[in-house]
Design a protein around this motif. Structure first.
Motif, PDB file in Angstrom:
ATOM      1  N   GLU A  84       0.838  -1.202   0.000  1.00 54.31           N
ATOM      2  CA  GLU A  84       0.000   0.000   0.000  1.00 54.31           C
ATOM      3  C   GLU A  84       0.875   1.256   0.000  1.00 54.31           C
ATOM      4  OE1 GLU A  84      -2.756   2.620   3.035  1.00 54.31           O
ATOM      5  OE2 GLU A  84      -2.622   0.436   3.390  1.00 54.31           O
ATOM      6  N   SER A  85       1.940   1.236   0.793  1.00 57.18           N
ATOM      7  CA  SER A  85       2.830   2.390   0.891  1.00 57.18           C
ATOM      8  C   SER A  85       3.522   2.664  -0.446  1.00 57.18           C
ATOM      9  CB  SER A  85       3.887   2.150   1.978  1.00 57.18           C
ATOM     10  OG  SER A  85       3.268   1.920   3.224  1.00 57.18           O
ATOM     11  N   LEU A  86       3.979   1.588  -1.106  1.00 54.20           N
ATOM     12  CA  LEU A  86       4.641   1.747  -2.399  1.00 54.20           C
ATOM     13  C   LEU A  86       3.702   2.382  -3.418  1.00 54.20           C
ATOM     14  CD1 LEU A  86       7.072   1.195  -4.270  1.00 54.20           C
ATOM     15  CD2 LEU A  86       6.046  -1.043  -4.765  1.00 54.20           C
ATOM     16  N   MET A  87       2.465   1.907  -3.465  1.00 52.65           N
ATOM     17  CA  MET A  87       1.500   2.471  -4.413  1.00 52.65           C
ATOM     18  C   MET A  87       1.217   3.944  -4.113  1.00 52.65           C
ATOM     19  SD  MET A  87       0.942   0.107  -6.564  1.00 52.65           S
ATOM     20  CE  MET A  87       2.626  -0.448  -6.273  1.00 52.65           C
ATOM     21  N   ALA A  88       1.197   4.281  -2.827  1.00 53.31           N
ATOM     22  CA  ALA A  88       0.939   5.675  -2.432  1.00 53.31           C
ATOM     23  C   ALA A  88       2.082   6.580  -2.882  1.00 53.31           C
ATOM     24  CB  ALA A  88       0.748   5.759  -0.917  1.00 53.31           C
ATOM     25  N   TYR A  89       3.323   6.130  -2.708  1.00 57.10           N
ATOM     26  CA  TYR A  89       4.473   6.938  -3.124  1.00 57.10           C
ATOM     27  C   TYR A  89       4.516   7.083  -4.649  1.00 57.10           C
ATOM     28  CZ  TYR A  89       6.230   6.680   1.659  1.00 57.10           C
ATOM     29  OH  TYR A  89       6.367   6.808   3.027  1.00 57.10           O
ATOM     30  N   ARG A  90       4.208   6.013  -5.359  1.00 59.55           N
ATOM     31  CA  ARG A  90       4.176   6.098  -6.818  1.00 59.55           C
ATOM     32  C   ARG A  90       3.123   7.107  -7.282  1.00 59.55           C
ATOM     33  NH1 ARG A  90       3.572   0.584  -9.866  1.00 59.55           N
ATOM     34  NH2 ARG A  90       3.592   2.097 -11.565  1.00 59.55           N
ATOM     35  N   SER A  91       1.983   7.089  -6.615  1.00 57.50           N
ATOM     36  CA  SER A  91       0.924   8.027  -6.966  1.00 57.50           C
ATOM     37  C   SER A  91       1.336   9.465  -6.666  1.00 57.50           C
ATOM     38  CB  SER A  91      -0.353   7.669  -6.199  1.00 57.50           C
ATOM     39  OG  SER A  91      -1.411   8.549  -6.542  1.00 57.50           O
ATOM     40  N   LEU A  92       2.011   9.679  -5.532  1.00 54.46           N
ATOM     41  CA  LEU A  92       2.470  11.019  -5.159  1.00 54.46           C
ATOM     42  C   LEU A  92       3.425  11.596  -6.207  1.00 54.46           C
ATOM     43  CD1 LEU A  92       3.159  10.832  -1.313  1.00 54.46           C
ATOM     44  CD2 LEU A  92       1.644  12.443  -2.458  1.00 54.46           C
ATOM     45  N   PHE A  93       4.274  10.743  -6.763  1.00 55.57           N
ATOM     46  CA  PHE A  93       5.257  11.206  -7.740  1.00 55.57           C
ATOM     47  C   PHE A  93       4.749  11.116  -9.183  1.00 55.57           C
ATOM     48  CE2 PHE A  93       7.963  10.813  -4.092  1.00 55.57           C
ATOM     49  CZ  PHE A  93       8.987  11.722  -4.308  1.00 55.57           C
ATOM     50  N   LEU A 131      10.636   5.431  -0.478  1.00 54.98           N
ATOM     51  CA  LEU A 131      10.557   6.783  -1.024  1.00 54.98           C
ATOM     52  C   LEU A 131      11.716   7.058  -1.980  1.00 54.98           C
ATOM     53  CD1 LEU A 131       9.254   9.651  -0.950  1.00 54.98           C
ATOM     54  CD2 LEU A 131      10.713  10.135   1.031  1.00 54.98           C
ATOM     55  N   GLU A 132      12.927   6.701  -1.583  1.00 57.11           N
ATOM     56  CA  GLU A 132      14.106   6.937  -2.419  1.00 57.11           C
ATOM     57  C   GLU A 132      14.050   6.119  -3.711  1.00 57.11           C
ATOM     58  OE1 GLU A 132      16.329   9.142  -2.173  1.00 57.11           O
ATOM     59  OE2 GLU A 132      15.928   9.889  -0.155  1.00 57.11           O
ATOM     60  N   ILE A 133      13.536   4.901  -3.623  1.00 49.51           N
ATOM     61  CA  ILE A 133      13.431   4.046  -4.806  1.00 49.51           C
ATOM     62  C   ILE A 133      12.459   4.651  -5.814  1.00 49.51           C
ATOM     63  CG2 ILE A 133      12.573   1.809  -5.641  1.00 49.51           C
ATOM     64  CD1 ILE A 133      13.689   0.615  -2.993  1.00 49.51           C
ATOM     65  N   VAL A 134      11.317   5.130  -5.334  1.00 50.06           N
ATOM     66  CA  VAL A 134      10.323   5.752  -6.225  1.00 50.06           C
ATOM     67  C   VAL A 134      10.872   7.053  -6.807  1.00 50.06           C
ATOM     68  CG1 VAL A 134       8.025   6.801  -6.336  1.00 50.06           C
ATOM     69  CG2 VAL A 134       8.363   4.690  -5.047  1.00 50.06           C
ATOM     70  N   ALA A 135      11.573   7.828  -5.979  1.00 45.87           N
ATOM     71  CA  ALA A 135      12.160   9.084  -6.464  1.00 45.87           C
ATOM     72  C   ALA A 135      13.192   8.807  -7.554  1.00 45.87           C
ATOM     73  CB  ALA A 135      12.803   9.847  -5.302  1.00 45.87           C
ATOM     74  N   LYS A 136      13.996   7.767  -7.371  1.00 38.72           N
ATOM     75  CA  LYS A 136      15.003   7.402  -8.371  1.00 38.72           C
ATOM     76  C   LYS A 136      14.336   6.980  -9.678  1.00 38.72           C
ATOM     77  CE  LYS A 136      19.106   4.501  -9.010  1.00 38.72           C
ATOM     78  NZ  LYS A 136      19.979   3.460  -8.389  1.00 38.72           N
ATOM     79  N   ASP A 137      13.252   6.215  -9.580  1.00 39.54           N
ATOM     80  CA  ASP A 137      12.504   5.819 -10.776  1.00 39.54           C
ATOM     81  C   ASP A 137      11.918   7.026 -11.489  1.00 39.54           C
ATOM     82  OD1 ASP A 137      13.063   3.172 -10.463  1.00 39.54           O
ATOM     83  OD2 ASP A 137      11.136   2.629  -9.575  1.00 39.54           O
ATOM     84  N   THR A 138      11.442   7.984 -10.708  1.00 39.75           N
ATOM     85  CA  THR A 138      10.872   9.202 -11.294  1.00 39.75           C
ATOM     86  C   THR A 138      11.935   9.957 -12.081  1.00 39.75           C
ATOM     87  OG1 THR A 138       9.359   9.369  -9.403  1.00 39.75           O
ATOM     88  CG2 THR A 138       9.584  11.313 -10.807  1.00 39.75           C
TER      89      THR A 138
END
Length: 373
Positions: free
Chosen positions: A266-275, A353-360
């Motif tokens: 759930e947290s991963l999906m939320a961070y992906r949505s935020l970015f 958070l850092e993983i999603v930011a790096k993907d972004t």
């Protein structure tokens, strides 16, 4: 190009779009910016020792004969007295500057550089013939010191081939090696070297020269805007990560759209949505770019929790069954247990958070590259 000012409204729009996780708006801003950049003027200076055939080369590059009305004047004596500009339909929005040759009238190359205002040009073409002099090598070193791109073009190759007893392949190799060695002796990094005949612009290295010039003109136009856009998205992502880390530290997970902070999926999906890198946003963005969504998902580590845990061993270790049992045990210990449990939970969220930011960042870099017209 060096004096171009990146419009402030573009930076504001880009930051706003990234702040809201709106990749569609990011694509719109990037495309608008790079479309304007595609028409930016580029100045190319053609220089060399007097009598090397700079004007003849410019005429050949423009695809016109010496007898045409707007051709650069040519002759056996120095014909260009002041910097003269020319245009060509083969290179839209490019100004070819025919500079007076370096010669005895110029006291020094430093004076020549100042007199010709080298700083205003984006690219230099150094013309040589008969011999590649130390004068030209020093000129190349000055241009290199300015951080400018430059080519060395050996002209009048037709004359060399007709007068030399050497086989063509050996002659061309000798000329090329002489240029390279002379430049190396002056500490000049090896530039693009082209051996051409201004009388035969379809032969030898002339087609290769045209192709390289077109690519470099494009690079010159897009380098500044791409660099500026990269700085903007790096700053916007960094600011967003800082904000999210603050909310993680204060355990304000609900403001991040996370209701069960122990549920990593759930947290991963939320961070992906935020970015703005969730599947729905990626699909919309991919359609706008005319690309399949999988092309962007393929470069992401945060595609799903399975991918994250498979590729990130520290997070995987912290999420294994053994550690989960340890968490349950720790929570039974008053104060210390809660402190350790909360610290580990915050660490896992910061890692996600850092993983999603790096993907972004990776996706935005791909968008910038693919948006070049």
């Amino acid at each position: 190009m060096e004096s171009c000012v990146f419009p402030k409204e573009i930076a504001i729009n880009m930051e706003k779009a990234l702040g809201g996780g709106n990749l569609l708006e990011v694509v719109s801003v990037v495309r608008g910016t790079l479309k304007k950049a595609s028409n930016a003027p580029v100045s190319i200076a053609v220089t060399g020792d007097s009598g090397n055939g700079m004007s003849s080369f410019i005429n050949a590059l423009r695809g016109i004969g010496h007898e045409e009305e707007d051709s650069a004047p040519t002759g056996v004596v120095r014909t260009t007295q002041i910097p003269t500009r020319y245009f060509s339909p083969h290179f839209p929005n490019v100004v070819l500057w025919d500079l007076p040759g370096t010669g005895a009238a110029i006291q020094s190359l430093e004076n020549y550089m100042e007199e010709m205002k080298f700083s205003q040009y984006d690219l230099f073409i150094i013309i040589a013939s008969e011999q590649f002099s130390m004068n030209l090598a020093k000129l190349a070193k000055i241009i290199q010191g300015l951080g400018k791109r430059f080519y060395v073009v050996w002209t009048k190759l037709d004359r060399d081939l007709s007068t030399s007893a050497l086989l063509e392949e050996r002659l061309l190799k000798n000329i090329w090696e002489n240029i390279r060695e002379t430049l190396q002796n002056e500490g000049v990094c090896e530039p693009n070297i082209f051996l051409v005949s201004s009388l035969e612009p379809l032969l030898h290295d002339f087609p290769k020269l045209r192709g390289t010039l077109h690519r470099d003109i494009s690079d010159i136009r897009y380098h500044g805007p791409l660099e500026s856009l990269s700085h903007i998205y790096e700053k916007a992502i960094k600011d967003k990560v800082t904000t999210c880390r603050g909310k993680i530290a204060s355990k304000s997970f609900d403001t991040l759209g996370i209701w069960n902070a122990d549920d990593l999926e759930e947290s991963l999906m939320a961070y992906r949505s935020l970015f703005g890198v969730d599947d729905e946003s990626l699909q919309q963005m991919a359609q706008s770019m005319g690309k399949p969504m999988e092309e962007y998902r393929a470069i992401m580590k945060s595609r799903d929790l399975y991918s994250v845990l498979r590729e990130d061993w520290p997070l995987s270790c912290m999420n294994c069954n053994t550690v989960s049992c340890l968490y349950s045990f720790l929570r039974c210990i008053p104060l210390l247990g809660d402190f350790i449990f909360n610290s580990l939970r915050k660490w896992k969220h910061r890692r996600l958070l850092e993983i999603v930011a790096k993907d972004t960042r990776a996706i935005l870099k791909k968008i910038l590259t693919q948006s070049i017209i």
